[in-house]
Design an enzyme around this catalytic site. Structure first.
Site, PDB file in Angstrom:
ATOM      1  N   TYR B 191       0.831  -1.209   0.000  1.00  0.00           N
ATOM      2  CA  TYR B 191       0.000   0.000   0.000  1.00  0.00           C
ATOM      3  C   TYR B 191       0.863   1.255   0.000  1.00  0.00           C
ATOM      4  O   TYR B 191       1.985   1.251   0.493  1.00  0.00           O
ATOM      5  CB  TYR B 191      -0.984  -0.008   1.169  1.00  0.00           C
ATOM      6  CG  TYR B 191      -0.388  -0.036   2.566  1.00  0.00           C
ATOM      7  CD1 TYR B 191       0.024   1.129   3.206  1.00  0.00           C
ATOM      8  CD2 TYR B 191      -0.268  -1.243   3.259  1.00  0.00           C
ATOM      9  CE1 TYR B 191       0.543   1.099   4.493  1.00  0.00           C
ATOM     10  CE2 TYR B 191       0.256  -1.285   4.549  1.00  0.00           C
ATOM     11  CZ  TYR B 191       0.661  -0.112   5.164  1.00  0.00           C
ATOM     12  OH  TYR B 191       1.174  -0.148   6.430  1.00  0.00           O
ATOM     13  N   ARG B 201       4.627   0.655   0.949  1.00  0.00           N
ATOM     14  CA  ARG B 201       5.082  -0.333   1.916  1.00  0.00           C
ATOM     15  C   ARG B 201       5.071  -1.716   1.280  1.00  0.00           C
ATOM     16  O   ARG B 201       4.087  -2.105   0.666  1.00  0.00           O
ATOM     17  CB  ARG B 201       4.143  -0.382   3.144  1.00  0.00           C
ATOM     18  CG  ARG B 201       4.079   0.830   4.050  1.00  0.00           C
ATOM     19  CD  ARG B 201       5.389   1.197   4.725  1.00  0.00           C
ATOM     20  NE  ARG B 201       6.300   0.115   5.059  1.00  0.00           N
ATOM     21  CZ  ARG B 201       6.199  -0.717   6.100  1.00  0.00           C
ATOM     22  NH1 ARG B 201       5.209  -0.623   6.932  1.00  0.00           N
ATOM     23  NH2 ARG B 201       7.121  -1.650   6.320  1.00  0.00           N
ATOM     24  N   HIS B 204       3.036  -6.706   4.332  1.00  0.00           N
ATOM     25  CA  HIS B 204       3.499  -7.113   5.664  1.00  0.00           C
ATOM     26  C   HIS B 204       2.319  -7.396   6.567  1.00  0.00           C
ATOM     27  O   HIS B 204       1.202  -6.917   6.344  1.00  0.00           O
ATOM     28  CB  HIS B 204       4.370  -6.009   6.283  1.00  0.00           C
ATOM     29  CG  HIS B 204       3.646  -4.704   6.430  1.00  0.00           C
ATOM     30  ND1 HIS B 204       3.588  -3.776   5.425  1.00  0.00           N
ATOM     31  CD2 HIS B 204       2.928  -4.190   7.452  1.00  0.00           C
ATOM     32  CE1 HIS B 204       2.861  -2.745   5.816  1.00  0.00           C
ATOM     33  NE2 HIS B 204       2.437  -2.978   7.055  1.00  0.00           N
ATOM     34  N   HIS B 206       1.494  -7.042  10.695  1.00  0.00           N
ATOM     35  CA  HIS B 206       1.980  -6.537  11.984  1.00  0.00           C
ATOM     36  C   HIS B 206       1.811  -7.633  13.036  1.00  0.00           C
ATOM     37  O   HIS B 206       0.756  -8.258  13.103  1.00  0.00           O
ATOM     38  CB  HIS B 206       1.181  -5.301  12.415  1.00  0.00           C
ATOM     39  CG  HIS B 206       1.357  -4.130  11.491  1.00  0.00           C
ATOM     40  ND1 HIS B 206       2.286  -3.148  11.714  1.00  0.00           N
ATOM     41  CD2 HIS B 206       0.737  -3.792  10.338  1.00  0.00           C
ATOM     42  CE1 HIS B 206       2.223  -2.246  10.740  1.00  0.00           C
ATOM     43  NE2 HIS B 206       1.288  -2.624   9.895  1.00  0.00           N
TER      44      HIS B 206
END
Ligand SMILES: [Fe+2]
Lengths: 196, 291
Positions: B191, B201, B204, B206
């Site tokens: 994104y 980014r 991923h 978190h």
């Protein structure tokens, strides 16, 4: 000492707000219940601006200094004190917990006793890795003076770890990530003077 | 199936309103810095680190708190070095979590709504270990992520990619006796963000983790192997050491891949070493190991 190399941390980013908070996350005790106090503060950046996108966790002994090992933090039943809580900082940079004054834990064998404190982990957008710090109670000057961490700090830095007692019995403690009166953050892994 | 395991955990004011107006493309800010500017800065930091290594510096294992290419960090990193402290009793223990706290179904992010979420179904599995290689058993693991299109269900996410009514992107589990965790989810999309012009980014997830000691508390991000955005991303690059960066990248695991169902990724997480000694365990009855 350790055999494996730790996995690196990363910033909590801006989008934890629908994931990490939960109902009564900041209520270690129900507000207004006997012995409960409010712990509040404001989080500031290096320009002295409040930070709206930080999230704090506290972890502490109960009022008698017992380390509590009870489950139920995420689904609070309203009367079990688990010793742990989480508070998102609001738009004004303010966080609030309802908790108890931490008691004095028994000293680690062979070490001087620590003054009572609340352990804190700090996460924020723009903060690359979590930071650890402590909130000490302002009372008992003697215990504060003898505390191994506090006595290792310059007076100016030491005061960043000591809360103010409010008129209503609550605690106020502000967190400054940077700048004048920058909060003391802790490293449990390395002895001072060695590389990071 | 309808699972509302996360109900009550979300703060409504953080969610995107149901009748959200289409965000549309934000106009490009002409004053903004380019990827080339940022890449040059990161390259200079990387070269300085390589020289330091050559001169005998110890390899770094954590992100730098002071990493200017991530612009939001500039006013948010301590300028004084972290102060060494010996952990006190409370810090040698962690809060206890259990099955009262987390429903088993919260580990499956694909069944939280009426329908199937869009995207590539994946299994992410691994172990939480302490610095001595001991499994961290019975501890809380929390994850959150964007959907397959790279969009978070968060009011501050302005990326004009579609929300998925069947995907929230939040999961939790309690580690097994061997420290293992396992989530079923959707591969998150990359994104854009506003650090600089054309900042993206890498995909991923978190992760938030607890150990046996509060000093082991960590929040991090898991990445997917081979992402072309790694060299461009100031958050990933804030870890200047390549071996350390690699520790955040999951491994594709065909053994874990479920036939006709989901691709498997393996990712083990190593916390710092426990500082608790047998004396302290004895003094407190080793309550932390009971569940
Ligand atoms: Fe993210």
């Amino acid at each position: 000492m350790s055999k494996l190399t730790p996995t690196p941390g990363q910033t909590v980013g801006p989008f934890y707000g629908y994931a990490l908070p939960f109902t009564k996350d900041n209520e270690l005790l129900a507000p207004g219940s006997p012995g409960s106090i409010r712990l509040q503060g404001t989080v500031y950046d290096g320009a002295g601006e409040t930070i709206p996108d930080a999230i704090l966790e506290i972890w502490q002994p109960d009022a008698h200094g017992n380390v509590v090992q009870r489950t139920g933090s995420l689904v609070r039943d309203g009367y079990t004190f688990t010793g742990w809580g989480r508070a998102s900082v609001g738009n004004s940079g303010v966080f609030t917990f309802t908790t108890v004054n931490p008691g004095t834990t028994p000293a680690i064998p062979g070490k001087p006793a620590a003054a009572p404190f609340i352990s804190v982990a700090v996460f924020a957008r723009g903060l690359m890795n979590r930071l650890f710090t402590r909130i000490y109670l302002p009372e008992n000057e003697e215990a504060l003076a003898a505390d191994p961490l506090l006595s290792s700090l310059e007076p100016e830095r030491r005061k960043t770890l000591i809360a103010r007692r409010d008129a209503d019995g609550g605690l106020t403690w502000d967190l400054r990530l940077q700048g004048k009166d920058e909060t003391v953050f802790l490293d449990f892994e390395h002895v001072e003077g060695t590389s990071k | 199936m309808l699972l509302d395991a996360n109900a009550g955990h979300h703060q409504d004011d953080e969610l995107v309103p149901a009748a959200e107006p289409h965000a549309g493309h934000a106009p490009l800010d002409t004053a903004v810095e380019t990827q080339a500017d940022l890449s040059a800065e990161m390259k200079a930091i990387g070269e300085a680190y390589a020289r330091a290594l050559k001169d005998g510096a110890e390899p770094e294992t954590q992100p730098r708190l002071d990493f200017a290419p991530y612009r939001s960090s500039i006013l948010r990193h301590p300028t004084k070095s972290l102060h060494h402290a010996d952990p006190e009793t409370i810090e040698l223990f962690s809060p206890a979590f259990g099955h009262q706290d987390v429903h088993a179904l919260e580990a499956d992010l694909t069944i939280q709504h009426n329908g199937e979420p869009q995207g590539e179904r994946i299994i992410v599995q691994g172990k939480v270990l302490d610095g001595d290689g001991r499994p961290v058993a019975g501890q809380l693991v929390e994850i959150w992520q964007a959907n397959a299109a790279g969009r978070y269900i968060h009011k501050r996410d302005q990326h004009p990619a579609p929300l998925d009514p069947n995907f929230t992107g939040v999961g939790r589990c309690i580690t097994g006796p061997d420290g293992s965790y396992r989530f079923s989810t959707i591969k998150p999309g990359a994104y854009p963000w506003k650090n600089h012009l054309n900042a993206w980014r890498p995909a991923h997830i978190h992760f938030s983790l607890f150990g046996t000691d509060f000093t082991q508390r960590i929040v991090t991000q898991m990445y997917f192997p081979g992402d072309q955005l790694f060299p461009l991303d100031p958050i990933y690059q804030s870890i200047v050491d390549q071996d350390a960066r690699d520790r955040l990248v999951a491994t594709y695991d065909h053994e874990l891949t479920s036939p006709e169902w989901a691709l498997g990724y393996n990712w083990d997480i190593v916390l710092t070493g426990s500082k608790r000694t047998w004396t302290e365990n004895e003094a407190y009855g080793d309550a932390a190991d009971e569940e």
